[in-house]
Design a protein around this motif. Structure first.
Motif, PDB file in Angstrom:
ATOM      1  N   ILE A 193       0.832  -1.206   0.000  1.00 42.82           N
ATOM      2  CA  ILE A 193       0.000   0.000   0.000  1.00 42.82           C
ATOM      3  C   ILE A 193       0.867   1.256   0.000  1.00 42.82           C
ATOM      4  CG2 ILE A 193      -1.700   1.320   1.351  1.00 42.82           C
ATOM      5  CD1 ILE A 193      -2.719  -1.469   2.368  1.00 42.82           C
ATOM      6  N   SER A 194       1.979   1.206   0.713  1.00 39.31           N
ATOM      7  CA  SER A 194       2.846   2.385   0.839  1.00 39.31           C
ATOM      8  C   SER A 194       3.493   2.801  -0.481  1.00 39.31           C
ATOM      9  CB  SER A 194       3.948   2.115   1.874  1.00 39.31           C
ATOM     10  OG  SER A 194       4.897   1.179   1.385  1.00 39.31           O
ATOM     11  N   TYR A 195       3.537   1.888  -1.449  1.00 38.16           N
ATOM     12  CA  TYR A 195       4.133   2.210  -2.744  1.00 38.16           C
ATOM     13  C   TYR A 195       3.233   3.116  -3.589  1.00 38.16           C
ATOM     14  CZ  TYR A 195       7.461  -1.615  -1.851  1.00 38.16           C
ATOM     15  OH  TYR A 195       8.422  -2.431  -1.317  1.00 38.16           O
ATOM     16  N   PHE A 196       1.949   3.187  -3.245  1.00 35.56           N
ATOM     17  CA  PHE A 196       0.992   3.956  -4.051  1.00 35.56           C
ATOM     18  C   PHE A 196       0.800   5.334  -3.428  1.00 35.56           C
ATOM     19  CE2 PHE A 196       0.160  -0.450  -5.063  1.00 35.56           C
ATOM     20  CZ  PHE A 196      -0.018  -0.420  -6.430  1.00 35.56           C
ATOM     21  N   LYS A 197       1.440   6.328  -4.005  1.00 36.75           N
ATOM     22  CA  LYS A 197       1.451   7.676  -3.447  1.00 36.75           C
ATOM     23  C   LYS A 197       0.249   8.514  -3.887  1.00 36.75           C
ATOM     24  CE  LYS A 197       5.497   6.582  -1.827  1.00 36.75           C
ATOM     25  NZ  LYS A 197       5.617   6.121  -0.425  1.00 36.75           N
ATOM     26  N   LYS A 198      -0.379   8.128  -4.982  1.00 32.34           N
ATOM     27  CA  LYS A 198      -1.454   8.946  -5.547  1.00 32.34           C
ATOM     28  C   LYS A 198      -2.822   8.274  -5.418  1.00 32.34           C
ATOM     29  CE  LYS A 198       1.725  10.979  -8.913  1.00 32.34           C
ATOM     30  NZ  LYS A 198       1.995  11.223 -10.353  1.00 32.34           N
ATOM     31  N   PHE A 199      -2.938   7.369  -4.461  1.00 29.98           N
ATOM     32  CA  PHE A 199      -4.166   6.594  -4.319  1.00 29.98           C
ATOM     33  C   PHE A 199      -4.730   6.686  -2.908  1.00 29.98           C
ATOM     34  CE2 PHE A 199      -2.458   4.898  -8.115  1.00 29.98           C
ATOM     35  CZ  PHE A 199      -3.461   4.233  -8.794  1.00 29.98           C
ATOM     36  N   LYS A 200      -6.025   6.504  -2.816  1.00 30.41           N
ATOM     37  CA  LYS A 200      -6.654   6.314  -1.508  1.00 30.41           C
ATOM     38  C   LYS A 200      -7.006   4.837  -1.364  1.00 30.41           C
ATOM     39  CE  LYS A 200     -11.505   7.314  -2.744  1.00 30.41           C
ATOM     40  NZ  LYS A 200     -12.673   8.160  -2.430  1.00 30.41           N
ATOM     41  N   LEU A 201      -6.956   4.346  -0.158  1.00 31.26           N
ATOM     42  CA  LEU A 201      -7.225   2.943   0.127  1.00 31.26           C
ATOM     43  C   LEU A 201      -8.719   2.711   0.280  1.00 31.26           C
ATOM     44  CD1 LEU A 201      -6.016   0.138   0.805  1.00 31.26           C
ATOM     45  CD2 LEU A 201      -5.963   0.869   3.197  1.00 31.26           C
ATOM     46  N   CYS A 202      -9.237   1.767  -0.496  1.00 29.15           N
ATOM     47  CA  CYS A 202     -10.657   1.409  -0.427  1.00 29.15           C
ATOM     48  C   CYS A 202     -10.884   0.149   0.402  1.00 29.15           C
ATOM     49  CB  CYS A 202     -11.219   1.198  -1.828  1.00 29.15           C
ATOM     50  SG  CYS A 202     -11.071   2.632  -2.914  1.00 29.15           S
ATOM     51  N   GLU A 203     -10.062  -0.861   0.186  1.00 28.47           N
ATOM     52  CA  GLU A 203     -10.194  -2.136   0.909  1.00 28.47           C
ATOM     53  C   GLU A 203      -8.806  -2.669   1.252  1.00 28.47           C
ATOM     54  OE1 GLU A 203     -13.192  -3.020   1.608  1.00 28.47           O
ATOM     55  OE2 GLU A 203     -14.447  -2.131   0.040  1.00 28.47           O
ATOM     56  N   ASN A 204      -8.703  -3.249   2.425  1.00 29.52           N
ATOM     57  CA  ASN A 204      -7.463  -3.909   2.854  1.00 29.52           C
ATOM     58  C   ASN A 204      -7.910  -5.032   3.782  1.00 29.52           C
ATOM     59  OD1 ASN A 204      -4.717  -4.439   3.325  1.00 29.52           O
ATOM     60  ND2 ASN A 204      -4.664  -3.046   5.082  1.00 29.52           N
ATOM     61  N   ARG A 205      -8.162  -6.220   3.214  1.00 24.66           N
ATOM     62  CA  ARG A 205      -8.887  -7.231   3.974  1.00 24.66           C
ATOM     63  C   ARG A 205      -8.472  -8.657   3.630  1.00 24.66           C
ATOM     64  NH1 ARG A 205     -14.476  -5.725   0.734  1.00 24.66           N
ATOM     65  NH2 ARG A 205     -13.826  -6.477  -1.318  1.00 24.66           N
ATOM     66  N   ARG A 206      -8.747  -9.520   4.592  1.00 24.69           N
ATOM     67  CA  ARG A 206      -8.519 -10.942   4.395  1.00 24.69           C
ATOM     68  C   ARG A 206      -9.618 -11.500   3.493  1.00 24.69           C
ATOM     69  NH1 ARG A 206      -5.398 -14.522   6.733  1.00 24.69           N
ATOM     70  NH2 ARG A 206      -4.781 -13.043   8.357  1.00 24.69           N
ATOM     71  N   ILE A 207      -9.238 -12.409   2.612  1.00 25.49           N
ATOM     72  CA  ILE A 207     -10.198 -13.052   1.711  1.00 25.49           C
ATOM     73  C   ILE A 207      -9.929 -14.555   1.669  1.00 25.49           C
ATOM     74  CG2 ILE A 207     -10.597 -11.053   0.224  1.00 25.49           C
ATOM     75  CD1 ILE A 207      -8.565 -12.382  -1.757  1.00 25.49           C
ATOM     76  N   ILE A 218      -6.265  -6.016  -1.621  1.00 25.10           N
ATOM     77  CA  ILE A 218      -6.092  -4.567  -1.524  1.00 25.10           C
ATOM     78  C   ILE A 218      -6.806  -3.935  -2.720  1.00 25.10           C
ATOM     79  CG2 ILE A 218      -4.432  -2.651  -1.586  1.00 25.10           C
ATOM     80  CD1 ILE A 218      -2.330  -4.659  -0.514  1.00 25.10           C
ATOM     81  N   ILE A 219      -7.633  -2.938  -2.462  1.00 22.28           N
ATOM     82  CA  ILE A 219      -8.283  -2.205  -3.547  1.00 22.28           C
ATOM     83  C   ILE A 219      -8.013  -0.718  -3.334  1.00 22.28           C
ATOM     84  CG2 ILE A 219     -10.426  -1.680  -4.762  1.00 22.28           C
ATOM     85  CD1 ILE A 219     -11.524  -4.359  -3.914  1.00 22.28           C
ATOM     86  N   LEU A 220      -7.516  -0.068  -4.379  1.00 24.96           N
ATOM     87  CA  LEU A 220      -7.138   1.339  -4.312  1.00 24.96           C
ATOM     88  C   LEU A 220      -7.855   2.126  -5.390  1.00 24.96           C
ATOM     89  CD1 LEU A 220      -3.675  -0.048  -4.290  1.00 24.96           C
ATOM     90  CD2 LEU A 220      -4.136   1.584  -2.484  1.00 24.96           C
ATOM     91  N   GLU A 221      -7.995   3.428  -5.132  1.00 27.51           N
ATOM     92  CA  GLU A 221      -8.580   4.328  -6.128  1.00 27.51           C
ATOM     93  C   GLU A 221      -7.647   5.528  -6.333  1.00 27.51           C
ATOM     94  OE1 GLU A 221     -12.175   7.540  -6.315  1.00 27.51           O
ATOM     95  OE2 GLU A 221     -12.779   5.509  -5.718  1.00 27.51           O
ATOM     96  N   LYS A 222      -7.351   5.811  -7.594  1.00 26.61           N
ATOM     97  CA  LYS A 222      -6.449   6.917  -7.894  1.00 26.61           C
ATOM     98  C   LYS A 222      -7.131   8.261  -7.671  1.00 26.61           C
ATOM     99  CE  LYS A 222      -2.870   8.213 -11.190  1.00 26.61           C
ATOM    100  NZ  LYS A 222      -2.230   7.872 -12.480  1.00 26.61           N
ATOM    101  N   LYS A 223      -6.459   9.133  -6.949  1.00 21.93           N
ATOM    102  CA  LYS A 223      -7.008  10.456  -6.655  1.00 21.93           C
ATOM    103  C   LYS A 223      -7.038  11.310  -7.921  1.00 21.93           C
ATOM    104  CE  LYS A 223      -5.136  10.274  -1.973  1.00 21.93           C
ATOM    105  NZ  LYS A 223      -4.152  10.861  -1.032  1.00 21.93           N
ATOM    106  N   ILE A 224      -7.961  12.256  -7.948  1.00 28.47           N
ATOM    107  CA  ILE A 224      -8.108  13.097  -9.125  1.00 28.47           C
ATOM    108  C   ILE A 224      -6.955  14.085  -9.255  1.00 28.47           C
ATOM    109  CG2 ILE A 224      -9.543  14.847 -10.237  1.00 28.47           C
ATOM    110  CD1 ILE A 224     -11.975  13.510  -8.978  1.00 28.47           C
ATOM    111  N   SER A 225      -6.531  14.674  -8.154  1.00 30.15           N
ATOM    112  CA  SER A 225      -5.479  15.672  -8.190  1.00 30.15           C
ATOM    113  C   SER A 225      -4.139  15.056  -8.532  1.00 30.15           C
ATOM    114  CB  SER A 225      -5.373  16.382  -6.830  1.00 30.15           C
ATOM    115  OG  SER A 225      -4.251  17.219  -6.806  1.00 30.15           O
ATOM    116  N   VAL A 226      -3.419  15.648  -9.462  1.00 25.93           N
ATOM    117  CA  VAL A 226      -2.101  15.144  -9.842  1.00 25.93           C
ATOM    118  C   VAL A 226      -1.063  15.486  -8.783  1.00 25.93           C
ATOM    119  CG1 VAL A 226      -2.540  15.239 -12.319  1.00 25.93           C
ATOM    120  CG2 VAL A 226      -1.582  17.246 -11.160  1.00 25.93           C
ATOM    121  N   ASP A 227      -1.435  16.377  -7.857  1.00 22.29           N
ATOM    122  CA  ASP A 227      -0.493  16.796  -6.830  1.00 22.29           C
ATOM    123  C   ASP A 227      -0.612  15.977  -5.552  1.00 22.29           C
ATOM    124  OD1 ASP A 227       0.429  18.885  -8.434  1.00 22.29           O
ATOM    125  OD2 ASP A 227      -1.251  20.147  -7.833  1.00 22.29           O
ATOM    126  N   CYS A 228      -1.513  14.984  -5.535  1.00 21.79           N
ATOM    127  CA  CYS A 228      -1.735  14.239  -4.313  1.00 21.79           C
ATOM    128  C   CYS A 228      -0.587  13.278  -4.053  1.00 21.79           C
ATOM    129  CB  CYS A 228      -3.042  13.456  -4.396  1.00 21.79           C
ATOM    130  SG  CYS A 228      -3.098  12.266  -5.747  1.00 21.79           S
TER     131      CYS A 228
END
Length: 228
Positions: A193-207, A218-228
């Protein structure tokens, strides 16, 4: 004779498993790197040995095909809210392409990438150097982080090609040794998760998937702002 070979194969796997966990315990790291290569091409050739194995191909294209196809279909339906309004997708390390086929059948234009192509679903490519333009993919799926020699580079490539508000779904074997083709063992998903600097975390769970040994999502969503 076959029984003896099978016994020693299992014994070797248990020994390697014990060795790996002992190494992990001593290093006390979130991710353990397993192999060293003199050249990057040595790594590529090692990974290709698995993908070009005729016996494995026969299994993947035969009795395993429908099982994995149904499993991936179940996986994506379980995460259907992350598939909404997605027009295109890429599956990284897709091998024979059951995950690609399942996404196509769910109405998404999808293709797969692997070191060895398997038409019609998987084309040749390198996960550490993905030949896809920036910000062009709505949905990315992978379950081969453990086969990556450079996980941080792999994740940066996924980050680069994902569209803003696009999603990345990552499946891991947390704390589990894979096979002789595993390049790392992930003890803590936070390192990925720490490798993704421009994303917000949606899911981080056991399956618990019905068709493989992946035990973490792990499910991530890319933020809209390019400066995030």
């Amino acid at each position: 004779m076959l029984g003896i070979k099978s016994f020693f194969k299992k014994l070797r796997k248990k020994f390697l498993s014990f060795k790996l966990f002992f190494k992990a315990f001593l290093q006390n790291k979130k991710i353990i790197y397993l192999n060293k290569y003199n050249k990057y091409s040595d790594y590529l050739n090692h990974q290709k040995n698995k993908t070009t194995n005729p016996e494995k191909i026969k299994l993947w294209m035969g009795q395993e095909w429908s099982v994995k196809y149904k499993g991936f279909l179940e996986l994506f339906k379980r995460n259907k809210k992350y598939l909404l309004n997605k027009k295109n997708a890429i599956c990284l390390g897709s091998r024979t392409g059951q995950e690609v086929k399942s996404l196509i059948d769910l109405g998404i234009e999808a293709k797969g990438i692997d070191l060895v192509p398997f038409p019609p679903y998987t084309i040749e490519g390198d996960i550490h150097n993905i030949d896809i333009p920036d910000n062009s993919i709505d949905l990315i799926f992978t379950n081969i982080v453990d086969h990556s020699l450079y996980p941080a580079k792999f994740c940066s490539e996924m980050e680069r090609i994902c569209k803003p508000q696009g999603n990345i779904i990552i499946h891991l074997q947390r704390g589990i040794d894979g096979d002789i083709y595993s390049e790392n063992m992930i003890r803590d998903p936070e390192v990925i998760i720490s490798y993704f600097k421009k994303f917000k975390l949606c899911e981080n769970r056991r399956i618990k998937n019905s068709f493989d040994l992946m035990n973490w999502e792990i499910i991530l969503e890319k933020k809209i702002s390019v400066d995030c």
